[in-house]
Write a protein that holds these residues in place. Structure first.
Motif, PDB file in Angstrom:
ATOM      1  N   ASN A 105       0.769  -1.246   0.000  1.00 33.25           N
ATOM      2  CA  ASN A 105       0.000   0.000   0.000  1.00 33.25           C
ATOM      3  C   ASN A 105       0.798   1.294   0.000  1.00 33.25           C
ATOM      4  O   ASN A 105       0.199   2.364  -0.011  1.00 33.25           O
ATOM      5  CB  ASN A 105      -0.935   0.023   1.218  1.00 33.25           C
ATOM      6  CG  ASN A 105      -2.068  -0.962   1.080  1.00 33.25           C
ATOM      7  OD1 ASN A 105      -2.584  -1.169  -0.012  1.00 33.25           O
ATOM      8  ND2 ASN A 105      -2.431  -1.597   2.182  1.00 33.25           N
ATOM      9  N   THR A 106       2.112   1.234   0.064  1.00 37.87           N
ATOM     10  CA  THR A 106       2.841   2.495   0.195  1.00 37.87           C
ATOM     11  C   THR A 106       3.420   2.993  -1.120  1.00 37.87           C
ATOM     12  O   THR A 106       3.791   4.155  -1.226  1.00 37.87           O
ATOM     13  CB  THR A 106       3.977   2.361   1.223  1.00 37.87           C
ATOM     14  OG1 THR A 106       4.813   1.271   0.832  1.00 37.87           O
ATOM     15  CG2 THR A 106       3.428   2.091   2.617  1.00 37.87           C
ATOM     16  N   ASN A 107       3.499   2.127  -2.110  1.00 41.11           N
ATOM     17  CA  ASN A 107       3.970   2.578  -3.426  1.00 41.11           C
ATOM     18  C   ASN A 107       2.769   3.157  -4.181  1.00 41.11           C
ATOM     19  O   ASN A 107       1.806   2.444  -4.443  1.00 41.11           O
ATOM     20  CB  ASN A 107       4.574   1.382  -4.187  1.00 41.11           C
ATOM     21  CG  ASN A 107       5.392   1.815  -5.388  1.00 41.11           C
ATOM     22  OD1 ASN A 107       5.412   2.993  -5.747  1.00 41.11           O
ATOM     23  ND2 ASN A 107       6.057   0.862  -6.012  1.00 41.11           N
ATOM     24  N   PRO A 108       2.812   4.453  -4.505  1.00 36.44           N
ATOM     25  CA  PRO A 108       1.651   5.062  -5.173  1.00 36.44           C
ATOM     26  C   PRO A 108       1.241   4.267  -6.421  1.00 36.44           C
ATOM     27  O   PRO A 108       2.100   3.771  -7.142  1.00 36.44           O
ATOM     28  CB  PRO A 108       2.167   6.449  -5.560  1.00 36.44           C
ATOM     29  CG  PRO A 108       3.258   6.736  -4.580  1.00 36.44           C
ATOM     30  CD  PRO A 108       3.901   5.420  -4.285  1.00 36.44           C
ATOM     31  N   VAL A 109      -0.050   4.140  -6.667  1.00 28.07           N
ATOM     32  CA  VAL A 109      -0.534   3.208  -7.707  1.00 28.07           C
ATOM     33  C   VAL A 109       0.093   3.478  -9.070  1.00 28.07           C
ATOM     34  O   VAL A 109       0.433   2.545  -9.793  1.00 28.07           O
ATOM     35  CB  VAL A 109      -2.076   3.190  -7.830  1.00 28.07           C
ATOM     36  CG1 VAL A 109      -2.708   2.638  -6.584  1.00 28.07           C
ATOM     37  CG2 VAL A 109      -2.639   4.557  -8.147  1.00 28.07           C
ATOM     38  N   GLU A 110       0.251   4.758  -9.397  1.00 25.44           N
ATOM     39  CA  GLU A 110       0.775   5.052 -10.736  1.00 25.44           C
ATOM     40  C   GLU A 110       2.261   4.667 -10.857  1.00 25.44           C
ATOM     41  O   GLU A 110       2.790   4.548 -11.957  1.00 25.44           O
ATOM     42  CB  GLU A 110       0.537   6.523 -11.119  1.00 25.44           C
ATOM     43  CG  GLU A 110       1.214   7.547 -10.245  1.00 25.44           C
ATOM     44  CD  GLU A 110       0.422   7.908  -8.986  1.00 25.44           C
ATOM     45  OE1 GLU A 110       0.717   8.973  -8.422  1.00 25.44           O
ATOM     46  OE2 GLU A 110      -0.467   7.143  -8.540  1.00 25.44           O
ATOM     47  N   GLN A 112       3.378   1.820  -9.542  1.00 24.71           N
ATOM     48  CA  GLN A 112       3.449   0.356  -9.425  1.00 24.71           C
ATOM     49  C   GLN A 112       3.521  -0.346 -10.780  1.00 24.71           C
ATOM     50  O   GLN A 112       3.938  -1.497 -10.863  1.00 24.71           O
ATOM     51  CB  GLN A 112       2.232  -0.179  -8.656  1.00 24.71           C
ATOM     52  CG  GLN A 112       2.214   0.231  -7.195  1.00 24.71           C
ATOM     53  CD  GLN A 112       1.118  -0.488  -6.410  1.00 24.71           C
ATOM     54  OE1 GLN A 112       0.553  -1.472  -6.864  1.00 24.71           O
ATOM     55  NE2 GLN A 112       0.834   0.011  -5.223  1.00 24.71           N
ATOM     56  N   ASP A 113       3.096   0.356 -11.839  1.00 21.18           N
ATOM     57  CA  ASP A 113       2.980  -0.310 -13.145  1.00 21.18           C
ATOM     58  C   ASP A 113       4.317  -0.869 -13.638  1.00 21.18           C
ATOM     59  O   ASP A 113       4.375  -1.980 -14.166  1.00 21.18           O
ATOM     60  CB  ASP A 113       2.432   0.666 -14.191  1.00 21.18           C
ATOM     61  CG  ASP A 113       1.006   1.085 -13.874  1.00 21.18           C
ATOM     62  OD1 ASP A 113       0.308   0.315 -13.181  1.00 21.18           O
ATOM     63  OD2 ASP A 113       0.586   2.173 -14.312  1.00 21.18           O
ATOM     64  N   ALA A 122       4.019  -5.691  -8.274  1.00 18.69           N
ATOM     65  CA  ALA A 122       4.406  -4.331  -7.899  1.00 18.69           C
ATOM     66  C   ALA A 122       5.254  -4.375  -6.630  1.00 18.69           C
ATOM     67  O   ALA A 122       4.969  -5.135  -5.710  1.00 18.69           O
ATOM     68  CB  ALA A 122       3.158  -3.494  -7.670  1.00 18.69           C
ATOM     69  N   GLY A 134       8.390   4.036  -5.643  1.00 16.59           N
ATOM     70  CA  GLY A 134       7.639   5.135  -5.062  1.00 16.59           C
ATOM     71  C   GLY A 134       8.080   6.542  -5.415  1.00 16.59           C
ATOM     72  O   GLY A 134       7.290   7.469  -5.363  1.00 16.59           O
TER      73      GLY A 134
END
Lengths: 393, 198
Positions: A105-110, A112-113, A122, A134
């Protein structure tokens, strides 16, 4: 504020940036008092880790004083804390199983790709490193924003110096986990490639865990001397055939466990390494893994291979046959720092682990670029650099 | 995971039967190489969220919460128990508005919605909540159907807010997970002025 920023290969500078703000409820802001340059920062300096942007603030080993807190931070203003380099939420499946560096949950979603494509999953996140993990601003700065400050930071008791506890942020727990992954049993010989900060801590930790014999392999005399100080036997690979020596020093058996504390930029003028070096220069994402190959060949049948050294991409000429035919077990991973900090703080307090021996240079933040250059170019003498933002330059 | 596969298998088989199409393997429809379901293209994703099923269901069931993790949506207003008006973002400060209706609702298990007849945009969505094995929380699977590019509205849709629908669906579910597990959505930005949506 002033901060050390990355601008390209072998180009880091101290620039002026706006101070960080509280962005989320669990954030805290620290005024940094000490921050170290890590061996893995040199991978960034050399441009062999993908996903950095010009202007990124580096630094993932840091500590300081809490100066601001979000409404859901558990820290209080004025506390002195050391911050783990891995950012972890404490709530997801991985954190709840103490696999903190694998946090979901700490790596921002954008962000993670890229790692989802590169590694199949991710990655978690870290301070001052690649945008794959991140892109969080690092701690080689006067101030740093600490997200999820309710999970990571460890409050330091009064009376302990920064230099005693700073390495709880990364290299000490990394050395500890490296030794733990070697699954040491009574009578074991543990061979450690690399007498850098992580290797030297792995030596100390392997001793504490009851290894019969620890053998450290490097080519810098000053670093080998430090390993010797902690009771390790040493091999200088420029003077000695490593695998033959390891066989002779273990009664023809080979080490029971091997630790690669070198990673993706192995030194040494041997055929596989020269080929890897050429590939790394022309193709980012290629790893240089001579130490790991040698470790796999040296390890005894049914032995254990621990990989704390950083790899980020692809490695070929990988002796997969040695792994299968000899029945080796391999364990690696970014360190689950939060799992180890309390126990290691106690061991420092009790004098079981020495941390300050490593520091060869203390510099003001303004001289950070000089610190990088010397840590990179003069590895024999510059064993660890600690930057002190408060020190007069 | 095996358990989840079984659930999916049963669901997919039923739906495949209803649609009169043959089920080729046990994988969810959205992982097929031809990701089509009739007129609509299908995107979707599963995540395991370490929270109880009822809590996740009730947050999602209140559609006015969706914009907190679906960043393409500016706002949703409930216009009735089953009807809502969705306003989605478009370039240069424009917005597109359409009506949706809840089509399927099983308490704590399933929510389906669909744009109403004559809407400017044709879209449908379906989210299921299932207990994950061994107390790992809840498996949330969402499938969004949308009109593929073709025709003015389809082109507009693809260009405006679903250019990368698969990536968007993945991001939305991951944000939902972050929000439900930690109460916040992670950002690497250090200043409020830099905080952008992806």
């Amino acid at each position: 504020m002033r901060a050390l920023t990355w601008h390209g290969n072998n180009d880091v500078r101290v620039d002026t940036h706006p101070d960080p703000e509280i962005m989320n409820p669990k954030d805290a802001i620290l005024k940094v008092t000490s921050t170290a340059i890590c061996g893995s920062d040199l991978h960034l300096y050399d441009g062999v880790i993908p996903g950095l942007k010009s202007g990124d603030i580096l630094g993932h080993e840091f500590m300081g004083e809490v100066v601001e807190t979000g409404p859901k931070s558990t820290l209080r203003k004025g506390q002195r804390v050391v911050v783990p380099f891995t950012i972890s939420c404490g709530q997801c499946f991985f954190c709840q199983n103490q696999l903190f560096s694998a946090c979901d949950n700490t790596n921002p979603v954008e962000k993670q790709d890229a790692s989802e494509k590169l590694y199949g999953h991710a990655m978690g996140s870290a301070f001052g490193y690649s945008h794959l993990t991140g892109g969080y601003a690092g701690g080689q700065a006067e101030y740093v924003r600490v997200p999820f400050s309710d999970v990571g930071p460890i409050v330091i008791p009064d009376g302990m110096d920064d230099d005693e506890v700073l390495f709880l942020s990364d290299i000490l727990p990394t050395g500890w986990m490296a030794a733990e992954n070697a699954q040491i049993e009574p009578g074991d010989t543990v061979a450690v490639w690399g007498a850098g900060p992580v290797g030297l801590f792995a030596v100390q930790c392997a001793m504490i865990m009851g290894a019969e014999q620890v053998i450290c392999i490097d080519h810098y005399p000053r670093r080998l001397e430090l390993a010797q100080k902690f009771g390790a036997k040493i091999i200088n690979f420029e003077e000695t055939h490593v695998r033959e020596a390891l066989m002779e020093m273990t009664g023809g058996l080979g080490p029971d466990a091997v630790i690669d504390a070198v990673g993706m930029e192995a030194h040494g003028f041997v055929v596989d390494n020269v080929l890897d070096l050429v590939k790394q220069k022309i193709a980012p994402g290629a790893d240089r893994g001579h130490a790991l190959r040698q470790a796999l060949l040296a390890c005894r049948k049914g032995g254990r291979v621990s990989v704390p050294g950083v790899y980020g991409g692809m490695l070929d000429k990988w002796p997969l046959g040695a792994m299968m035919e000899k029945g080796l077990q391999i364990r690696g991973g970014q360190t689950h720092v939060q799992k180890y900090t309390q126990d290691l703080l106690r061991r420092i307090q009790e004098g079981q682990i020495d941390t300050t021996f490593l520091i060869s240079h203390r510099l003001p933040l303004e001289k950070a670029a000089e610190g990088y250059k010397n840590f990179h170019d003069q590895q024999n003498e510059w064993t660890k650099v600690v930057l002190k933002p408060g020190m007069a330059s | 995971m095996a358990q989840e596969t079984h659930h999916d298998t049963a669901d997919e088989a039923q739906r495949a039967d209803a649609a009169g199409t043959a089920q080729r393997d046990d994988a969810p429809k959205r992982t097929r190489r031809d990701d089509k379901d009739g007129d609509l293209a299908i995107v979707g994703r599963s995540v395991t969220i370490n929270r109880p099923r009822a809590e996740l269901f009730s947050y999602w069931r209140d559609f006015t919460n969706l914009p907190s993790f679906m960043h393409a949506i500016e706002r949703i207003e409930m216009t009735g128990d089953r009807r809502s008006t969705w306003t989605v973002k478009a370039p240069v400060g424009q917005t597109v508005t359409f009506e949706t209706e809840v089509t399927g609702l099983v308490e704590n298990e399933e929510i389906g919605w669909c744009s109403v007849e004559g809407s400017q945009i044709k879209t449908s969505g379906h989210v299921t909540f299932k207990d994950a094995p061994a107390g790992r929380g809840t498996v949330v699977s969402a499938e969004i159907g949308y009109e593929p590019p073709g025709g003015d509205v389809g082109r507009l849709l693809a260009k405006l807010f679903m250019a990368e629908p698969n990536i968007q669906a993945r991001h939305e579910l991951k944000r939902f997970k972050m929000l439900m597990e930690t109460g916040e959505i992670a950002t690497g930005a250090n200043h409020k002025s830099d905080r952008g949506d992806d």
